[in-house]
Motif scaffolding. Structure first.
Motif, PDB file in Angstrom:
ATOM      1  N   GLU A  68     -27.761   5.120 -16.650  1.00  0.00           N
ATOM      2  CA  GLU A  68     -28.304   4.220 -16.225  1.00  0.00           C
ATOM      3  C   GLU A  68     -27.900   2.896 -16.769  1.00  0.00           C
ATOM      4  O   GLU A  68     -27.515   1.771 -16.369  1.00  0.00           O
ATOM      5  CB  GLU A  68     -30.008   4.133 -16.293  1.00  0.00           C
ATOM      6  CG  GLU A  68     -30.573   5.077 -15.250  1.00  0.00           C
ATOM      7  CD  GLU A  68     -31.914   5.106 -15.506  1.00  0.00           C
ATOM      8  OE1 GLU A  68     -32.742   4.241 -16.232  1.00  0.00           O
ATOM      9  OE2 GLU A  68     -32.741   5.958 -14.717  1.00  0.00           O
ATOM     10  N   ASP A  69     -27.781   3.174 -18.342  1.00  0.00           N
ATOM     11  CA  ASP A  69     -27.021   2.174 -19.143  1.00  0.00           C
ATOM     12  C   ASP A  69     -25.627   2.013 -18.818  1.00  0.00           C
ATOM     13  O   ASP A  69     -25.236   0.759 -18.649  1.00  0.00           O
ATOM     14  CB  ASP A  69     -27.038   2.576 -20.593  1.00  0.00           C
ATOM     15  CG  ASP A  69     -28.595   2.731 -20.931  1.00  0.00           C
ATOM     16  OD1 ASP A  69     -29.403   1.971 -20.578  1.00  0.00           O
ATOM     17  OD2 ASP A  69     -28.738   3.391 -22.122  1.00  0.00           O
ATOM     18  N   LEU A  70     -24.840   2.689 -18.256  1.00  0.00           N
ATOM     19  CA  LEU A  70     -23.394   2.741 -17.809  1.00  0.00           C
ATOM     20  C   LEU A  70     -23.270   1.959 -16.489  1.00  0.00           C
ATOM     21  O   LEU A  70     -22.477   1.109 -16.527  1.00  0.00           O
ATOM     22  CB  LEU A  70     -22.824   4.107 -17.532  1.00  0.00           C
ATOM     23  CG  LEU A  70     -21.479   4.079 -17.095  1.00  0.00           C
ATOM     24  CD1 LEU A  70     -20.568   3.398 -18.498  1.00  0.00           C
ATOM     25  CD2 LEU A  70     -21.007   5.633 -16.791  1.00  0.00           C
ATOM     26  N   ARG A  71     -24.429   2.152 -15.676  1.00  0.00           N
ATOM     27  CA  ARG A  71     -24.387   1.488 -14.426  1.00  0.00           C
ATOM     28  C   ARG A  71     -24.514  -0.023 -14.704  1.00  0.00           C
ATOM     29  O   ARG A  71     -23.986  -0.919 -13.906  1.00  0.00           O
ATOM     30  CB  ARG A  71     -25.320   2.035 -13.461  1.00  0.00           C
ATOM     31  CG  ARG A  71     -24.892   3.335 -12.766  1.00  0.00           C
ATOM     32  CD  ARG A  71     -23.985   3.010 -11.338  1.00  0.00           C
ATOM     33  NE  ARG A  71     -24.628   2.215 -10.450  1.00  0.00           N
ATOM     34  CZ  ARG A  71     -24.440   1.006 -10.290  1.00  0.00           C
ATOM     35  NH1 ARG A  71     -23.497   0.311 -10.879  1.00  0.00           N
ATOM     36  NH2 ARG A  71     -24.844   0.377  -9.268  1.00  0.00           N
ATOM     37  N   TYR A  72     -25.454  -0.300 -15.430  1.00  0.00           N
ATOM     38  CA  TYR A  72     -25.735  -1.458 -15.937  1.00  0.00           C
ATOM     39  C   TYR A  72     -24.667  -2.335 -16.521  1.00  0.00           C
ATOM     40  O   TYR A  72     -24.271  -3.444 -16.209  1.00  0.00           O
ATOM     41  CB  TYR A  72     -26.995  -1.859 -16.891  1.00  0.00           C
ATOM     42  CG  TYR A  72     -27.312  -3.028 -17.394  1.00  0.00           C
ATOM     43  CD1 TYR A  72     -27.823  -4.082 -16.820  1.00  0.00           C
ATOM     44  CD2 TYR A  72     -26.878  -3.327 -18.622  1.00  0.00           C
ATOM     45  CE1 TYR A  72     -28.179  -5.321 -17.281  1.00  0.00           C
ATOM     46  CE2 TYR A  72     -27.082  -4.390 -19.505  1.00  0.00           C
ATOM     47  CZ  TYR A  72     -27.813  -5.612 -18.609  1.00  0.00           C
ATOM     48  OH  TYR A  72     -27.773  -6.680 -19.305  1.00  0.00           O
ATOM     49  N   SER A  73     -23.886  -1.688 -17.547  1.00  0.00           N
ATOM     50  CA  SER A  73     -22.768  -2.323 -18.305  1.00  0.00           C
ATOM     51  C   SER A  73     -21.724  -2.528 -17.462  1.00  0.00           C
ATOM     52  O   SER A  73     -20.964  -3.494 -17.274  1.00  0.00           O
ATOM     53  CB  SER A  73     -22.687  -1.423 -19.524  1.00  0.00           C
ATOM     54  OG  SER A  73     -23.666  -1.220 -20.442  1.00  0.00           O
ATOM     55  N   LEU A  74     -21.380  -1.716 -16.451  1.00  0.00           N
ATOM     56  CA  LEU A  74     -20.197  -1.843 -15.570  1.00  0.00           C
ATOM     57  C   LEU A  74     -20.561  -2.743 -14.598  1.00  0.00           C
ATOM     58  O   LEU A  74     -19.123  -3.474 -14.027  1.00  0.00           O
ATOM     59  CB  LEU A  74     -19.587  -0.713 -14.930  1.00  0.00           C
ATOM     60  CG  LEU A  74     -19.065   0.465 -16.056  1.00  0.00           C
ATOM     61  CD1 LEU A  74     -18.774   1.905 -15.342  1.00  0.00           C
ATOM     62  CD2 LEU A  74     -17.953  -0.052 -16.690  1.00  0.00           C
ATOM     63  N   GLY A  75     -21.698  -3.056 -14.132  1.00  0.00           N
ATOM     64  CA  GLY A  75     -22.024  -4.097 -12.895  1.00  0.00           C
ATOM     65  C   GLY A  75     -21.389  -3.668 -11.750  1.00  0.00           C
ATOM     66  O   GLY A  75     -21.293  -2.722 -11.150  1.00  0.00           O
ATOM     67  N   ALA A  76     -20.607  -4.777 -11.264  1.00  0.00           N
ATOM     68  CA  ALA A  76     -19.611  -4.845 -10.036  1.00  0.00           C
ATOM     69  C   ALA A  76     -18.378  -3.879  -9.982  1.00  0.00           C
ATOM     70  O   ALA A  76     -17.970  -3.384  -8.900  1.00  0.00           O
ATOM     71  CB  ALA A  76     -19.375  -6.361  -9.635  1.00  0.00           C
ATOM     72  N   LEU A  77     -18.016  -3.590 -11.433  1.00  0.00           N
ATOM     73  CA  LEU A  77     -17.011  -2.866 -11.700  1.00  0.00           C
ATOM     74  C   LEU A  77     -17.310  -1.219 -10.792  1.00  0.00           C
ATOM     75  O   LEU A  77     -16.360  -0.550 -10.574  1.00  0.00           O
ATOM     76  CB  LEU A  77     -16.426  -2.539 -12.943  1.00  0.00           C
ATOM     77  CG  LEU A  77     -16.120  -4.039 -13.358  1.00  0.00           C
ATOM     78  CD1 LEU A  77     -15.631  -3.723 -14.832  1.00  0.00           C
ATOM     79  CD2 LEU A  77     -14.902  -4.506 -12.782  1.00  0.00           C
ATOM     80  N   LEU A  78     -18.503  -0.815 -10.651  1.00  0.00           N
ATOM     81  CA  LEU A  78     -18.998   0.597 -10.326  1.00  0.00           C
ATOM     82  C   LEU A  78     -20.135   0.449  -9.666  1.00  0.00           C
ATOM     83  O   LEU A  78     -21.207   0.492 -10.244  1.00  0.00           O
ATOM     84  CB  LEU A  78     -18.921   1.483 -11.327  1.00  0.00           C
ATOM     85  CG  LEU A  78     -19.324   3.025 -11.192  1.00  0.00           C
ATOM     86  CD1 LEU A  78     -18.222   3.483 -10.231  1.00  0.00           C
ATOM     87  CD2 LEU A  78     -19.402   3.895 -12.339  1.00  0.00           C
ATOM     88  N   GLU A  79     -20.354   0.551  -8.411  1.00  0.00           N
ATOM     89  CA  GLU A  79     -21.502   0.223  -7.405  1.00  0.00           C
ATOM     90  C   GLU A  79     -21.924   1.478  -6.890  1.00  0.00           C
ATOM     91  O   GLU A  79     -22.803   1.690  -6.656  1.00  0.00           O
ATOM     92  CB  GLU A  79     -20.880  -0.734  -6.274  1.00  0.00           C
ATOM     93  CG  GLU A  79     -20.929  -2.095  -6.869  1.00  0.00           C
ATOM     94  CD  GLU A  79     -20.919  -3.170  -5.883  1.00  0.00           C
ATOM     95  OE1 GLU A  79     -20.817  -2.772  -4.567  1.00  0.00           O
ATOM     96  OE2 GLU A  79     -21.239  -4.332  -5.832  1.00  0.00           O
ATOM     97  N   ALA A  80     -20.979   2.813  -7.122  1.00  0.00           N
ATOM     98  CA  ALA A  80     -21.354   4.044  -6.497  1.00  0.00           C
ATOM     99  C   ALA A  80     -22.539   4.296  -7.712  1.00  0.00           C
ATOM    100  O   ALA A  80     -22.300   4.515  -8.721  1.00  0.00           O
ATOM    101  CB  ALA A  80     -20.175   4.790  -6.799  1.00  0.00           C
TER     102      ALA A  80
END
Length: 307
Positions: free
Chosen positions: A150-162
């Protein structure tokens, strides 16, 4: 020999400051895959944010002061990434929506066992051998990794929407088939400190899930503007300007025999202005002066000096 004070006219070309040494990175011409500088910068900022979030999450869950530091990111094949890992380690395979390859979070299993012992109430770290997790330990580790994703998805933002989800845990890096050997992965390295113990950790993401959006996030500048951009950059690049005396030719023997108190006669008349030069090229003549309590140069003439 009379030596003018540092900073005074005639002191010669300024002494160059040694540049900061950089570590050499081997380049494999058989696999010329590499991240562009702008892509590395954007990913580095995202992974630094993830490191801070992950460290905060570990502190809250493990109840021991924790810190995660981002160390670097590279583009490499899955086979190269796995070859750089210990043979026995914890490999958390994660599903990435839309891609057949899986993301991998890797860290020593012994470190995770210490994290679990702190979560269960232990107040001190103990030396634990690398081993498989029990069912309870695996459930707790999967919970930690789920929050890390969850922290990774938040940090990457639009770079990783999967979407990301923990799939399974392996304990042998050579047998964990998260992707094909030639699959390109964005591999980031971290240092995870829990209490007074620090261990290395890595995160590998399928490049196909990240790089396409990374290109959209950092569009290249128009090539038509390249000449104007180069001229603007060169015009703002600082250069060293020096006032120089006319050089004198002496033999090596004379230089070796120099002693304190010797005087070298220079072929520069006392009535003549100094040479105004940049990188050894004379641009004009200037006389010594002063301005605001500092030594200054008054330009008296300029001259053409084609490259």
């Amino acid at each position: 020999m009379t030596v003018p004070p540092v900073g005074a006219p005639g002191a010669g070309v300024p002494v160059a400051t040694p540049s900061t040494a950089r570590a050499a990175v081997p380049y494999d011409f058989r696999r010329p895959a590499a991240l562009a500088r702008e892509h590395s910068r954007v990913l580095g900022l995202a992974f630094e944010t993830f490191a801070r979030q992950w460290g905060t999450q570990l502190t809250a869950k493990v109840r021991v002061p924790s810190q995660v530091s981002f160390e670097g990111v590279a583009l490499r094949t899955y086979d190269d990434h796995v070859s750089s890992l210990p043979a026995t380690t914890a490999m958390v395979l994660c599903d990435v929506g839309g891609t057949a390859a899986k993301a991998v979070i890797q860290f020593p299993a012994a470190a995770a066992l210490n994290w679990v012992s702190h979560m269960l109430g232990s107040t001190s770290a103990s030396d634990v051998a690398e081993r498989r997790f029990t069912r309870i330990e695996q459930t707790l580790v999967e919970g930690l990794m789920g929050e890390a994703l969850e922290d990774l998805r938040y940090s990457l933002g639009a770079l990783l929407e999967a979407p990301l989800a923990v799939d399974e845990i392996h304990y042998n890096s050579q047998f964990a088939q998260a992707a094909a050997k030639s699959e390109l992965m964005v591999a980031a390295s971290f240092a995870v400190r829990v209490g007074d113990r620090s261990v290395p950790a890595t995160l590998a993401l399928p490049a196909d899930a990240v790089l396409p959006r990374l290109g959209d996030a950092t569009p290249p500048a128009a090539t038509a503007d390249a000449p104007a951009l180069i001229r603007a950059q060169l015009a703002e690049t600082p250069v060293d300007v020096a006032l120089r005396l006319a050089p004198a030719k002496v033999t090596p023997r004379a230089v070796m025999d120099l002693a304190v108190g010797d005087v070298l006669a220079l072929p520069h008349g006392t009535h003549r202005p100094f040479h105004l030069s940049v990188a050894g090229r004379t641009l004009g003549q200037a006389a010594a002066g002063a301005r605001g309590g500092r030594i200054a140069a008054v330009v008296v003439s300029t001259e053409e000096n084609p490259a």
